[in-house]
Design a protein around this motif. Structure first.
Motif, PDB file in Angstrom:
ATOM      1  N   SER C 100      18.282   1.547  -6.113  1.00 49.86           N
ATOM      2  CA  SER C 100      17.133   1.726  -6.815  1.00 49.86           C
ATOM      3  C   SER C 100      16.194   2.631  -5.792  1.00 49.86           C
ATOM      4  O   SER C 100      16.436   2.638  -4.699  1.00 49.86           O
ATOM      5  N   ARG C 101      15.205   3.090  -6.331  1.00 51.69           N
ATOM      6  CA  ARG C 101      13.982   3.665  -5.519  1.00 51.69           C
ATOM      7  C   ARG C 101      13.595   2.618  -4.422  1.00 51.69           C
ATOM      8  O   ARG C 101      13.244   2.972  -3.334  1.00 51.69           O
ATOM      9  N   ARG C 102      13.458   1.235  -5.088  1.00 55.21           N
ATOM     10  CA  ARG C 102      12.904   0.198  -4.016  1.00 55.21           C
ATOM     11  C   ARG C 102      13.869   0.084  -2.884  1.00 55.21           C
ATOM     12  O   ARG C 102      13.241   0.078  -1.793  1.00 55.21           O
ATOM     13  N   GLU C 103      14.992   0.074  -3.198  1.00 56.31           N
ATOM     14  CA  GLU C 103      15.764  -0.074  -2.031  1.00 56.31           C
ATOM     15  C   GLU C 103      15.818   1.096  -1.139  1.00 56.31           C
ATOM     16  O   GLU C 103      16.116   0.943  -0.015  1.00 56.31           O
ATOM     17  N   ILE C 104      15.822   2.252  -1.432  1.00 55.22           N
ATOM     18  CA  ILE C 104      15.688   3.494  -0.571  1.00 55.22           C
ATOM     19  C   ILE C 104      14.615   3.503   0.058  1.00 55.22           C
ATOM     20  O   ILE C 104      14.387   3.543   1.341  1.00 55.22           O
ATOM     21  N   VAL C 105      13.480   2.914  -0.605  1.00 57.14           N
ATOM     22  CA  VAL C 105      12.166   3.142   0.304  1.00 57.14           C
ATOM     23  C   VAL C 105      12.070   1.910   1.182  1.00 57.14           C
ATOM     24  O   VAL C 105      11.738   2.049   2.461  1.00 57.14           O
ATOM     25  N   GLU C 106      12.684   0.768   0.890  1.00 56.50           N
ATOM     26  CA  GLU C 106      12.796  -0.194   1.971  1.00 56.50           C
ATOM     27  C   GLU C 106      13.665   0.045   3.125  1.00 56.50           C
ATOM     28  O   GLU C 106      13.493  -0.204   4.270  1.00 56.50           O
ATOM     29  N   THR C 107      14.749   0.866   2.772  1.00 55.56           N
ATOM     30  CA  THR C 107      15.604   1.140   3.736  1.00 55.56           C
ATOM     31  C   THR C 107      14.866   2.141   4.857  1.00 55.56           C
ATOM     32  O   THR C 107      15.050   2.017   6.034  1.00 55.56           O
ATOM     33  N   LEU C 108      14.202   3.063   4.262  1.00 58.50           N
ATOM     34  CA  LEU C 108      13.144   4.074   5.168  1.00 58.50           C
ATOM     35  C   LEU C 108      12.342   3.272   5.788  1.00 58.50           C
ATOM     36  O   LEU C 108      11.914   3.477   7.049  1.00 58.50           O
ATOM     37  N   ILE C 109      11.603   2.258   5.423  1.00 61.57           N
ATOM     38  CA  ILE C 109      10.501   1.528   5.990  1.00 61.57           C
ATOM     39  C   ILE C 109      11.330   0.658   7.163  1.00 61.57           C
ATOM     40  O   ILE C 109      10.882   0.574   8.461  1.00 61.57           O
ATOM     41  N   HIS C 110      12.440   0.210   7.117  1.00 60.06           N
ATOM     42  CA  HIS C 110      13.309  -0.382   7.704  1.00 60.06           C
ATOM     43  C   HIS C 110      13.662   0.367   9.107  1.00 60.06           C
ATOM     44  O   HIS C 110      13.654   0.157  10.237  1.00 60.06           O
ATOM     45  N   VAL C 111      14.021   1.753   8.526  1.00 62.72           N
ATOM     46  CA  VAL C 111      14.109   2.704   9.799  1.00 62.72           C
ATOM     47  C   VAL C 111      12.976   2.826  10.954  1.00 62.72           C
ATOM     48  O   VAL C 111      13.251   3.061  12.067  1.00 62.72           O
ATOM     49  N   SER C 112      11.750   2.474  10.608  1.00 61.19           N
ATOM     50  CA  SER C 112      10.643   2.526  11.503  1.00 61.19           C
ATOM     51  C   SER C 112      10.940   1.563  12.814  1.00 61.19           C
ATOM     52  O   SER C 112      10.532   1.917  13.891  1.00 61.19           O
ATOM     53  N   LEU C 113      11.658   0.553  12.494  1.00 58.06           N
ATOM     54  CA  LEU C 113      11.967  -0.408  13.565  1.00 58.06           C
ATOM     55  C   LEU C 113      12.808   0.175  14.738  1.00 58.06           C
ATOM     56  O   LEU C 113      12.722  -0.028  15.975  1.00 58.06           O
ATOM     57  N   TYR C 114      13.731   1.071  14.199  1.00 54.59           N
ATOM     58  CA  TYR C 114      14.831   1.448  15.045  1.00 54.59           C
ATOM     59  C   TYR C 114      14.445   2.903  15.694  1.00 54.59           C
ATOM     60  O   TYR C 114      15.181   3.213  16.696  1.00 54.59           O
ATOM     61  N   ALA C 115      14.001   3.714  15.059  1.00 56.44           N
ATOM     62  CA  ALA C 115      13.683   5.148  15.424  1.00 56.44           C
ATOM     63  C   ALA C 115      12.203   5.397  15.520  1.00 56.44           C
ATOM     64  O   ALA C 115      12.022   6.807  15.558  1.00 56.44           O
ATOM     65  N   GLY C 116      11.265   4.579  14.941  1.00 54.38           N
ATOM     66  CA  GLY C 116       9.853   4.984  15.244  1.00 54.38           C
ATOM     67  C   GLY C 116       9.265   5.292  13.882  1.00 54.38           C
ATOM     68  O   GLY C 116      10.021   5.455  12.841  1.00 54.38           O
ATOM     69  N   PHE C 117       8.007   5.448  13.598  1.00 51.81           N
ATOM     70  CA  PHE C 117       7.293   5.599  12.540  1.00 51.81           C
ATOM     71  C   PHE C 117       7.660   7.119  12.080  1.00 51.81           C
ATOM     72  O   PHE C 117       7.625   7.669  11.010  1.00 51.81           O
ATOM     73  N   PRO C 118       7.669   8.135  13.018  1.00 49.83           N
ATOM     74  CA  PRO C 118       7.827   9.516  12.378  1.00 49.83           C
ATOM     75  C   PRO C 118       9.067   9.510  11.787  1.00 49.83           C
ATOM     76  O   PRO C 118       9.346  10.193  10.712  1.00 49.83           O
ATOM     77  N   ALA C 119      10.057   8.931  12.191  1.00 53.95           N
ATOM     78  CA  ALA C 119      11.418   8.969  11.427  1.00 53.95           C
ATOM     79  C   ALA C 119      11.415   8.352  10.146  1.00 53.95           C
ATOM     80  O   ALA C 119      11.863   8.945   9.211  1.00 53.95           O
ATOM     81  N   ALA C 120      10.629   7.251   9.838  1.00 54.30           N
ATOM     82  CA  ALA C 120      10.392   6.766   8.731  1.00 54.30           C
ATOM     83  C   ALA C 120       9.673   7.658   7.897  1.00 54.30           C
ATOM     84  O   ALA C 120       9.748   7.793   6.592  1.00 54.30           O
ATOM     85  N   LEU C 121       8.379   8.212   8.353  1.00 55.85           N
ATOM     86  CA  LEU C 121       7.643   9.025   7.426  1.00 55.85           C
ATOM     87  C   LEU C 121       8.284  10.089   6.841  1.00 55.85           C
ATOM     88  O   LEU C 121       8.108  10.507   6.064  1.00 55.85           O
ATOM     89  N   ASN C 122       9.038  10.765   7.855  1.00 58.64           N
ATOM     90  CA  ASN C 122       9.777  12.050   7.621  1.00 58.64           C
ATOM     91  C   ASN C 122      10.738  11.558   6.558  1.00 58.64           C
ATOM     92  O   ASN C 122      10.899  12.580   5.715  1.00 58.64           O
ATOM     93  N   GLY C 123      11.452  10.616   6.441  1.00 58.52           N
ATOM     94  CA  GLY C 123      12.335  10.324   5.736  1.00 58.52           C
ATOM     95  C   GLY C 123      11.711  10.090   4.263  1.00 58.52           C
ATOM     96  O   GLY C 123      12.237  10.373   3.107  1.00 58.52           O
ATOM     97  N   LEU C 124      10.476   9.336   4.512  1.00 63.15           N
ATOM     98  CA  LEU C 124       9.802   8.989   3.159  1.00 63.15           C
ATOM     99  C   LEU C 124       9.243  10.432   2.475  1.00 63.15           C
ATOM    100  O   LEU C 124       9.078  10.471   1.305  1.00 63.15           O
ATOM    101  N   ALA C 125       8.756  11.202   3.186  1.00 68.67           N
ATOM    102  CA  ALA C 125       8.397  12.575   2.797  1.00 68.67           C
ATOM    103  C   ALA C 125       9.487  13.263   1.942  1.00 68.67           C
ATOM    104  O   ALA C 125       9.282  13.724   0.786  1.00 68.67           O
ATOM    105  N   ALA C 126      10.603  13.151   2.489  1.00 68.63           N
ATOM    106  CA  ALA C 126      11.977  13.668   1.641  1.00 68.63           C
ATOM    107  C   ALA C 126      12.148  13.081   0.515  1.00 68.63           C
ATOM    108  O   ALA C 126      12.643  13.498  -0.454  1.00 68.63           O
ATOM    109  N   ALA C 127      12.164  11.660   0.581  1.00 69.65           N
ATOM    110  CA  ALA C 127      12.301  10.795  -0.423  1.00 69.65           C
ATOM    111  C   ALA C 127      11.692  10.982  -1.764  1.00 69.65           C
ATOM    112  O   ALA C 127      11.862  11.075  -2.927  1.00 69.65           O
ATOM    113  N   ARG C 128      10.238  11.475  -1.364  1.00 72.61           N
ATOM    114  CA  ARG C 128       9.241  11.560  -2.362  1.00 72.61           C
ATOM    115  C   ARG C 128       9.567  13.047  -3.262  1.00 72.61           C
ATOM    116  O   ARG C 128       9.425  12.992  -4.492  1.00 72.61           O
ATOM    117  N   GLU C 129      10.050  13.783  -2.394  1.00 68.84           N
ATOM    118  CA  GLU C 129      10.497  15.242  -2.981  1.00 68.84           C
ATOM    119  C   GLU C 129      11.739  14.836  -3.955  1.00 68.84           C
ATOM    120  O   GLU C 129      11.712  15.336  -5.115  1.00 68.84           O
TER     121      GLU C 129
END
Lengths: 289, 289, 289
Positions: C100-129
């Motif tokens: 689900s979109r929710r699972e994908i978004v949560e996974t990317l939010i989770h990324v912020s803990l291990y690779a920082g906010f830029p990794a999470a935000l750039n992942g979310l920008a790609a997800a939005r597209e």
């Protein structure tokens, strides 16, 4: 400046710059446009440092050919995956110093083993652009031809071929890696044999020595894979490389991954060289007794 | 929220958000547009976390100025090389909190030592775009002026200057690095002295303490260079930095490279702090006896 | 080919290719266009290897569902931050195999803990597209809704919730991390509890087992965070994951971060499995006596 470690040479900055510029021109090719264009206004000194240090001190060193330095650089930049403009410049540079398209493509396929398929695919996408923009594409096109699958080949065939290659290249160190996986992830061990060594290392189009040069370059640049760097420094020496070539390949990464990456790579090389010296000493001693 | 480790403070999420927003506005500048724009719809909570945690908890901490946090962040993001939108945002942020163009350019030149020329060049390409879009470019343009090469300078001059800088900054730890290279890669040792310390560390335009802050930030963010992180934590303390500044610089990387990178950086700092405490204890003991 | 380690299976390359193509079609979705398009001319064999090895050997393995493999892949690629085309492909792939979109978004939010906010935000920008280009966006839009801040919540509440989550997930290993920070960076320890576990791990929308699968994937791919990989292999096993799932998640990273990253991840897993086996043996022995 030479590789003797002599620190009192009187080469001034201009001599280093001139020597660097001569090498850079070979890499940049007849058009002379480089990735450095456009930096003269904002950071002229950095441009100078790239020429003096990157090209005049490092690239101009003996011990590796310019072709080998370019393939090592392409492998390192593709593995890092975060320097697209420089990767494109050095893909063209590889062509300019005489690497064939086939060698470049094989180097990028080899990258998949050490940095994953995305790194290899993105490197190839850049190579495709560079090849298309490069004169005389058509005449060399045949070089990129696939080896193609052998429809009659079984996984047992791949396993046998991979094991032979693994033993030749990485010797005891490679076998230990496979053995250590048997209890926990035996299939990963099989993939190392069948895919990494059976499918990729066994390909023609790039000799084993150059594959190991590229591997040492990548493992140095990534900085995350010290155990594998040790295995493949052994590997490079096993397939005909020299200790000087190991040191030069690691040193070549200074400009692409920074001093710490190169220093830590040299630390791994020191351990491997000592292991081999100790092994030869004990062999010699055993032979004598 | 303060740095006392008190966990029972009653600051609710709104207080953290308000405090974070105030800091973010200083970094984002008068236009208030941030890299967070556009995420409100897809992941509103992440935007909130960046403000509450990234800016409210971390950026708002005492121990480093906003200027220092921005230069450390620019160094870390440029070294990682994989977060272009955030690097651009924080390059503008550095200007917004009062960093000069010269300091920013020098920080990016410094990046070349720890992450290679591509990272430095791509950071400078981003800086050039940001500077061009920024008001009052012309009035500060002189700041970016080159130091330029000294045509009469010999490699022996560079070696002497580099050795002086290396000894001042990294002391015993730096000398050990050079000594350890003598048998295997003496030229790499020379490059550390002549290029890293003679050419780069000795540049004006960024004081040594800030260079070491940027170095600690980069080594923490990269996560691959623990030995060099130890050397440069010593270095930062040797040139006037404090243990608090070391901890703050490493903590600043949490939001840019993740918790594990920061936690592992703190682990290295603990070892260095203990080494220095033991050294001082033994010195004190020797003095007393 | 199965996971028994049997190397004499007669599966030829065509069988592996067909099996890989079937999996790739599920991931690529009904349009069948993949990130591999356009590589047929320059490196046809690499395209074949991706299908045979990447999809036929690895993706087709049992032990994880395709949904889990896609979320692990999205987490790993977003954390690396240097493979934008592949990240986009696998974000769409996650939707195609039923995430689900929710699972994908949560996974990317989770990324912020291990690779920082830029990794999470750039992942979310790609997800939005990807989400915008994907059919039926509207019907699922509610899924991406924020959990939102609880205005009455105090930092003490976050601390309590985080400590509970940390203890449940990482047990003794997690507590040790916090304890080790007390003398040097107590606030970083608080942030681990309050932000990492209180704010992020405690979110709904992604179960703990999947969060730990994603964490193991990221730590394996980054290759820089062995201590945290060990903690979270324990974590995955503590919240209901199996040793097979640990091995499969690490093996899934072969194609995205290379063989060395996976091999080194397996090395960490071996140590963790042995620790737990020893712990259970001593518990059993204590119970018997």
């Amino acid at each position: 400046m030479n590789s003797t470690g002599n620190t009192t040479t009187l080469a001034g900055p201009n001599e280093r710059y001139e020597r660097g510029l001569a090498v850079l021109r070979q890499v940049a090719g007849p058009e002379q446009s480089t990735v450095l264009d456009g930096f003269a206004e904002i950071a002229p000194d950095l441009t100078r440092f790239v020429v003096e240090f990157g090209y005049g001190d490092v690239y101009a060193r003996p011990g590796l050919t310019l072709r080998e330095r370019q393939l090592a650089t392409v492998a390192g930049l593709a593995a890092l995956g975060n320097a697209a403009p420089q990767l494109r410049f050095h893909l063209a540079g590889a062509l300019n110093v005489g690497c064939s398209r086939r060698e470049i493509v094989e180097t990028l396929i080899h990258v998949s083993l050490y940095a994953g398929f995305p790194a290899a695919l993105n490197g190839l996408a850049a190579a495709r652009e560079v090849f298309e923009a490069y004169p005389d594409t058509a005449s060399e096109e045949a070089e990129v031809a696939a080896e193609g699958p052998d429809a009659a080949e079984t996984t047992a065939d791949r396993h046998r071929r991979g094991l032979t290659a693994l033993t030749e290249i990485d010797g005891h160190a490679g076998e230990q890696v496979i053995a250590s996986l048997r209890d926990i992830a035996p299939d990963l061990g099989r993939y190392v044999i069948e895919f990494a060594f059976g499918d990729i290392y066994s390909r023609t189009g790039l000799d084993l020595r150059t594959r190991e040069l590229a591997t040492v370059a990548m493992c140095t640049a990534l900085g995350t894979v010290a155990p594998q760097l040790a295995v493949h420094i052994h590997g490079l020496l096993n397939v005909g490389g020299t200790e000087e070539e190991v040191v030069e390949t690691i040193t070549q990464m200074v400009g692409y991954a920074g001093f710490p990456a190169a220093l830590n790579g040299i630390g791994v090389a020191r351990t491997v060289f000592a292991e081999r010296a100790a092994g030869q000493a004990s062999t010699a001693s055993a032979t004598e007794s």
